[in-house]
Design a protein around this motif. Structure first.
Motif, PDB file in Angstrom:
ATOM      1  N   THR A   1     -21.973  -4.834  -2.883  1.00  0.00           N
ATOM      2  CA  THR A   1     -23.008  -5.426  -3.706  1.00  0.00           C
ATOM      3  C   THR A   1     -23.507  -4.383  -4.694  1.00  0.00           C
ATOM      4  N   THR A   2     -24.130  -4.847  -5.745  1.00  0.00           N
ATOM      5  CA  THR A   2     -24.712  -3.946  -6.737  1.00  0.00           C
ATOM      6  C   THR A   2     -26.216  -3.928  -6.544  1.00  0.00           C
ATOM      7  N   ILE A   3     -26.773  -2.727  -6.532  1.00  0.00           N
ATOM      8  CA  ILE A   3     -28.222  -2.581  -6.442  1.00  0.00           C
ATOM      9  C   ILE A   3     -28.730  -1.992  -7.755  1.00  0.00           C
ATOM     10  N   TYR A   4     -29.985  -2.296  -8.068  1.00  0.00           N
ATOM     11  CA  TYR A   4     -30.619  -1.817  -9.291  1.00  0.00           C
ATOM     12  C   TYR A   4     -31.863  -1.040  -8.890  1.00  0.00           C
ATOM     13  N   VAL A   5     -31.953   0.182  -9.374  1.00  0.00           N
ATOM     14  CA  VAL A   5     -33.057   1.060  -9.000  1.00  0.00           C
ATOM     15  C   VAL A   5     -34.070   1.101 -10.141  1.00  0.00           C
ATOM     16  N   TYR A   6     -35.329   0.951  -9.774  1.00  0.00           N
ATOM     17  CA  TYR A   6     -36.432   0.989 -10.734  1.00  0.00           C
ATOM     18  C   TYR A   6     -37.460   2.010 -10.284  1.00  0.00           C
ATOM     19  N   PHE A   7     -38.152   2.580 -11.261  1.00  0.00           N
ATOM     20  CA  PHE A   7     -39.287   3.449 -10.983  1.00  0.00           C
ATOM     21  C   PHE A   7     -40.532   2.650 -11.310  1.00  0.00           C
ATOM     22  N   GLN A   8     -41.459   2.611 -10.350  1.00  0.00           N
ATOM     23  CA  GLN A   8     -42.693   1.838 -10.530  1.00  0.00           C
ATOM     24  C   GLN A   8     -43.900   2.743 -10.372  1.00  0.00           C
ATOM     25  N   LYS A   9     -44.785   2.689 -11.367  1.00  0.00           N
ATOM     26  CA  LYS A   9     -46.039   3.455 -11.287  1.00  0.00           C
ATOM     27  C   LYS A   9     -47.099   2.719 -12.076  1.00  0.00           C
ATOM     28  N   TYR A  10     -48.188   2.419 -11.389  1.00  0.00           N
ATOM     29  CA  TYR A  10     -49.337   1.796 -12.025  1.00  0.00           C
ATOM     30  C   TYR A  10     -50.326   2.879 -12.428  1.00  0.00           C
ATOM     31  N   ASP A  11     -51.193   2.572 -13.372  1.00  0.00           N
ATOM     32  CA  ASP A  11     -52.161   3.550 -13.887  1.00  0.00           C
ATOM     33  C   ASP A  11     -53.031   4.149 -12.790  1.00  0.00           C
TER      34      ASP A  11
ATOM     35  N   MET B   1     -33.663  -3.149  -6.098  1.00  0.00           N
ATOM     36  CA  MET B   1     -33.687  -4.594  -6.309  1.00  0.00           C
ATOM     37  C   MET B   1     -32.265  -5.139  -6.266  1.00  0.00           C
ATOM     38  N   ALA B   2     -32.164  -6.411  -5.984  1.00  0.00           N
ATOM     39  CA  ALA B   2     -30.864  -7.080  -5.948  1.00  0.00           C
ATOM     40  C   ALA B   2     -30.504  -7.667  -7.312  1.00  0.00           C
ATOM     41  N   TYR B   3     -31.393  -7.558  -8.271  1.00  0.00           N
ATOM     42  CA  TYR B   3     -31.167  -8.114  -9.598  1.00  0.00           C
ATOM     43  C   TYR B   3     -31.736  -7.179 -10.653  1.00  0.00           C
ATOM     44  N   LYS B   4     -31.278  -7.331 -11.874  1.00  0.00           N
ATOM     45  CA  LYS B   4     -31.752  -6.503 -12.972  1.00  0.00           C
ATOM     46  C   LYS B   4     -32.707  -7.325 -13.824  1.00  0.00           C
ATOM     47  N   HIS B   5     -33.823  -6.745 -14.165  1.00  0.00           N
ATOM     48  CA  HIS B   5     -34.784  -7.432 -15.018  1.00  0.00           C
ATOM     49  C   HIS B   5     -35.260  -6.492 -16.116  1.00  0.00           C
ATOM     50  N   ASN B   6     -36.029  -7.015 -17.035  1.00  0.00           N
ATOM     51  CA  ASN B   6     -36.505  -6.222 -18.165  1.00  0.00           C
ATOM     52  C   ASN B   6     -37.565  -5.221 -17.728  1.00  0.00           C
ATOM     53  N   ASP B   7     -37.584  -4.082 -18.411  1.00  0.00           N
ATOM     54  CA  ASP B   7     -38.623  -3.085 -18.172  1.00  0.00           C
ATOM     55  C   ASP B   7     -39.977  -3.635 -18.612  1.00  0.00           C
ATOM     56  N   ASP B   8     -41.018  -3.117 -18.006  1.00  0.00           N
ATOM     57  CA  ASP B   8     -42.365  -3.398 -18.485  1.00  0.00           C
ATOM     58  C   ASP B   8     -43.175  -2.112 -18.374  1.00  0.00           C
ATOM     59  N   GLU B   9     -44.468  -2.180 -18.602  1.00  0.00           N
ATOM     60  CA  GLU B   9     -45.270  -0.957 -18.627  1.00  0.00           C
ATOM     61  C   GLU B   9     -45.374  -0.266 -17.271  1.00  0.00           C
ATOM     62  N   ASN B  10     -45.110  -0.976 -16.188  1.00  0.00           N
ATOM     63  CA  ASN B  10     -45.246  -0.403 -14.848  1.00  0.00           C
ATOM     64  C   ASN B  10     -43.917  -0.145 -14.146  1.00  0.00           C
ATOM     65  N   GLN B  11     -42.853  -0.793 -14.614  1.00  0.00           N
ATOM     66  CA  GLN B  11     -41.565  -0.695 -13.922  1.00  0.00           C
ATOM     67  C   GLN B  11     -40.454  -0.456 -14.936  1.00  0.00           C
ATOM     68  N   THR B  12     -39.681   0.611 -14.719  1.00  0.00           N
ATOM     69  CA  THR B  12     -38.597   0.937 -15.640  1.00  0.00           C
ATOM     70  C   THR B  12     -37.283   1.101 -14.878  1.00  0.00           C
ATOM     71  N   PHE B  13     -36.214   0.666 -15.518  1.00  0.00           N
ATOM     72  CA  PHE B  13     -34.883   0.719 -14.930  1.00  0.00           C
ATOM     73  C   PHE B  13     -34.379   2.156 -14.898  1.00  0.00           C
ATOM     74  N   VAL B  14     -33.878   2.588 -13.733  1.00  0.00           N
ATOM     75  CA  VAL B  14     -33.333   3.937 -13.564  1.00  0.00           C
ATOM     76  C   VAL B  14     -31.810   3.904 -13.609  1.00  0.00           C
ATOM     77  N   GLY B  15     -31.207   2.971 -12.876  1.00  0.00           N
ATOM     78  CA  GLY B  15     -29.758   2.893 -12.858  1.00  0.00           C
ATOM     79  C   GLY B  15     -29.271   1.864 -11.858  1.00  0.00           C
ATOM     80  N   GLU B  16     -27.967   1.646 -11.870  1.00  0.00           N
ATOM     81  CA  GLU B  16     -27.374   0.701 -10.925  1.00  0.00           C
ATOM     82  C   GLU B  16     -26.255   1.388 -10.165  1.00  0.00           C
TER      83      GLU B  16
END
Length: 93
Positions: free
Chosen positions: A5-15, A25-40
């Protein structure tokens, strides 16, 4: 049995957080201000050939049933309390 399976790693940090966390994550989604894509990464997981999720599904349904019963009992108690308070009021014409 091995599954790939493919996994997607995100970095999450709130203010309000001092440090962020990495999420898998099991799926890839768009970055936002709190969560950014690191790699798959493609990973391989060993799953027993005899794996049967039936017992886990039954346990999950039992937990769901218990929560529903608890919620129902809480609602009935709240309604009975409101009825009791109304009955305690003096009724005059």
């Amino acid at each position: 049995m091995k599954i790939k399976t493919t996994i997607y790693v995100y970095f999450q940090k709130y203010d309000w957080q001092d440090a962020g966390i990495y999420l898998v994550m099991a799926y890839k989604h768009n970055d936002d201000e709190n969560q950014t894509f690191v790699g798959e990464r493609e990973i391989e997981i060993e799953v027993p050939d005899s794996y049967d999720p039936t017992a886990q599904k039954i346990a999950a349904l039992e937990a769901q049933k218990q929560k529903a019963m608890s919620d129902y009992n809480d609602t009935v108690k709240e309604i009975n309390d409101r009825i009791s308070k109304l009955q305690a009021l003096e009724y005059t014409v």
